[in-house]
Design an enzyme around this catalytic site. Structure first.
Site, PDB file in Angstrom:
ATOM      1  N   LEU A   1       0.843  -1.204   0.000  1.00 55.69           N
ATOM      2  CA  LEU A   1       0.000   0.000   0.000  1.00 55.69           C
ATOM      3  C   LEU A   1       0.875   1.251   0.000  1.00 55.69           C
ATOM      4  CD1 LEU A   1      -2.332  -1.166   2.925  1.00 55.69           C
ATOM      5  CD2 LEU A   1      -2.851  -1.254   0.462  1.00 55.69           C
TER       6      LEU A   1
ATOM      7  N   ASP B   1       3.533  -5.641   2.626  1.00 54.95           N
ATOM      8  CA  ASP B   1       3.884  -4.574   3.576  1.00 54.95           C
ATOM      9  C   ASP B   1       4.515  -5.114   4.861  1.00 54.95           C
ATOM     10  OD1 ASP B   1       3.145  -1.997   2.447  1.00 54.95           O
ATOM     11  OD2 ASP B   1       1.082  -2.742   2.455  1.00 54.95           O
TER      12      ASP B   1
ATOM     13  N   GLU C   1       6.619  -2.741  12.740  1.00 51.66           N
ATOM     14  CA  GLU C   1       6.214  -1.953  13.918  1.00 51.66           C
ATOM     15  C   GLU C   1       4.698  -1.877  14.092  1.00 51.66           C
ATOM     16  OE1 GLU C   1       6.507   2.394  13.867  1.00 51.66           O
ATOM     17  OE2 GLU C   1       7.586   2.228  15.730  1.00 51.66           O
ATOM     18  N   ASP C   2       3.969  -1.946  12.977  1.00 49.46           N
ATOM     19  CA  ASP C   2       2.521  -1.748  13.064  1.00 49.46           C
ATOM     20  C   ASP C   2       1.780  -2.893  13.740  1.00 49.46           C
ATOM     21  OD1 ASP C   2       2.476   0.774  11.833  1.00 49.46           O
ATOM     22  OD2 ASP C   2       2.764  -0.162   9.879  1.00 49.46           O
TER      23      ASP C   2
ATOM     24  N   ARG D   1      -3.148  -6.282   5.529  1.00 46.58           N
ATOM     25  CA  ARG D   1      -2.061  -6.419   6.502  1.00 46.58           C
ATOM     26  C   ARG D   1      -2.457  -7.254   7.725  1.00 46.58           C
ATOM     27  NH1 ARG D   1       1.564  -1.496   7.769  1.00 46.58           N
ATOM     28  NH2 ARG D   1       2.765  -3.330   8.383  1.00 46.58           N
TER      29      ARG D   1
ATOM     30  N   ARG E   1      -6.180   4.209   9.831  1.00 44.27           N
ATOM     31  CA  ARG E   1      -5.881   2.825  10.221  1.00 44.27           C
ATOM     32  C   ARG E   1      -6.279   2.483  11.649  1.00 44.27           C
ATOM     33  NH1 ARG E   1      -1.771   0.949   6.768  1.00 44.27           N
ATOM     34  NH2 ARG E   1      -2.222   1.833   4.715  1.00 44.27           N
TER      35      ARG E   1
ATOM     36  N   HIS F   1       0.498   7.740   9.636  1.00 42.91           N
ATOM     37  CA  HIS F   1       0.370   7.376  11.049  1.00 42.91           C
ATOM     38  C   HIS F   1       0.785   8.548  11.936  1.00 42.91           C
ATOM     39  CE1 HIS F   1       1.058   3.061   9.577  1.00 42.91           C
ATOM     40  NE2 HIS F   1      -0.104   3.020  10.192  1.00 42.91           N
TER      41      HIS F   1
ATOM     42  N   CYS G   1       9.031   2.162  11.504  1.00 41.41           N
ATOM     43  CA  CYS G   1       8.200   0.980  11.190  1.00 41.41           C
ATOM     44  C   CYS G   1       9.006  -0.249  10.805  1.00 41.41           C
ATOM     45  CB  CYS G   1       7.169   1.263  10.112  1.00 41.41           C
ATOM     46  SG  CYS G   1       7.471   2.611   9.072  1.00 41.41           S
TER      47      CYS G   1
HETATM   48  C1  CIR Z   1       1.188   0.760   4.775  1.00 42.60           C
HETATM   49  O1  CIR Z   1       0.551   1.549   4.067  1.00 42.60           O
HETATM   50  O2  CIR Z   1       0.650   0.152   5.691  1.00 42.60           O
HETATM   51  C2  CIR Z   1       2.654   0.551   4.479  1.00 42.60           C
HETATM   52  N1  CIR Z   1       2.904   0.684   3.077  1.00 42.60           N
HETATM   53  C3  CIR Z   1       3.505   1.525   5.246  1.00 42.60           C
HETATM   54  C4  CIR Z   1       3.419   1.362   6.725  1.00 42.60           C
HETATM   55  C5  CIR Z   1       4.325   2.287   7.456  1.00 42.60           C
HETATM   56  N2  CIR Z   1       4.295   2.042   8.844  1.00 42.60           N
HETATM   57  C6  CIR Z   1       4.544   2.972   9.752  1.00 42.60           C
HETATM   58  O3  CIR Z   1       4.734   4.146   9.426  1.00 42.60           O
HETATM   59  N3  CIR Z   1       4.512   2.600  11.029  1.00 42.60           N
END
Ligand code: CIR
Length: 260
Positions: free
Chosen positions: A21, A63, A68-69, A89, A135, A168, A255
């Site tokens: 994404l 992704d 970290e997410d 995700r 999110r 985020h 992340c």
């Molecule tokens: C997303 O859109 O979920 C990933 N392409 C990028 C996530 C980045 N995560 C973050 O900043 N903690």
């Protein structure tokens, strides 16, 4: 006292990383270069005291390098598995749960209708800021706040849905110390940060806001000289990290690892 980290979980970008994404228009990432940048990031973590636990790349989840997410960790205390807000995700959490299980016997999770990406969680000592974003929803934030309360950690909400240019909360604001933040201008005056010392990222360097304190240094994206000068002037030692290929996929440097 800011947490000292001894472990970092990472996951190299998969070969189809470019299928993940993104909301930015910076071009298609070069996977070979992304792998090289990831390897340099891991080497820097190791240089600053972390044992790097590298999970295998996962092409089922393009992704998944943005580990970290998928979990929020209070080092030495506990960890909780998130419920990522993007459907593509959601499955990333299983491998992270397995990796964390040997360190944290109890691993609760955020459940639906709650959604939460830990990129929306900014830890600053005994206060944690939770971003409400595309999110992370109010129910996810409520569940996380209830879990944090068990550890005596207070949660404050920051709605970023009308703040342009950040995916985020931590794309725009991070903690450098328990009472000091680095923030983009658009968020620096937010009421939630009123009792914090806030350093403002210079204009046109917003991407550099997503830095990370790793023990005695600040990891900061390479190529943002004004932010580097600001941080050095404030007394921090820096570890500049090349991030160009991750930036193309909306990823900042926090992340890329789960630190504890
Ligand atoms: C997303 O859109 O979920 C990933 N392409 C990028 C996530 C980045 N995560 C973050 O900043 N903690």
């Amino acid at each position: 006292m800011f947490s000292r980290f001894t472990q970092a979980i990472v996951r190299p970008p998969a070969r189809n990383f470019a299928n993940g994404l993104t909301t930015v228009d910076l071009g298609v990432p070069n996977v070979a270069l992304a792998l090289a940048q990831h390897a340099a990031y891991c080497a820097a973590l190791a240089r600053h005291g972390c044992t790097v636990i590298a999970l295998p790349a996962d092409s089922a989840h393009p992704d998944s390098t943005f580990v970290e997410d998928t979990a929020l960790i209070l080092p030495g205390r506990g960890a909780i598995i998130t419920h990522p807000g993007a459907a593509s995700r959601a499955g990333e959490v299983h491998a992270i749960r397995d990796a964390l299980a040997s360190f944290f016997p109890e691993l609760p999770e955020i459940t639906t209708p709650g959604a939460l990406d830990a990129g929306d969680v900014c830890e600053a000592g005994d206060v944690v800021f939770i971003g409400i974003s595309e999110r992370t929803n109010a129910d996810g934030a409520r569940q996380l706040a209830a879990w944090l309360a068990r550890y005596g950690v207070a949660a404050r909400l920051v709605d970023i849905r009308r703040t342009p240019g950040i995916l985020h909360l931590k794309s725009g604001v991070v903690a450098l110390d328990a009472n000091r933040l680095l923030s983009i201008k658009a968020l620096a005056g937010h009421a939630a940060f009123a009792d914090m010392d806030v350093l403002r990222v210079p204009a046109d360097e917003e991407y550099a806001a997503n830095s990370v304190r790793v023990n005695d240094v600040i990891f900061v994206a390479e190529g943002y000289p004004l932010t580097h000068a600001l941080l050095r002037q404030a007394g921090y030692a820096l570890e500049p990290v090349a991030m160009s290929e991750f930036a193309k996929m909306d990823g900042g440097l926090s992340c890329l690892s789960l630190r504890f």
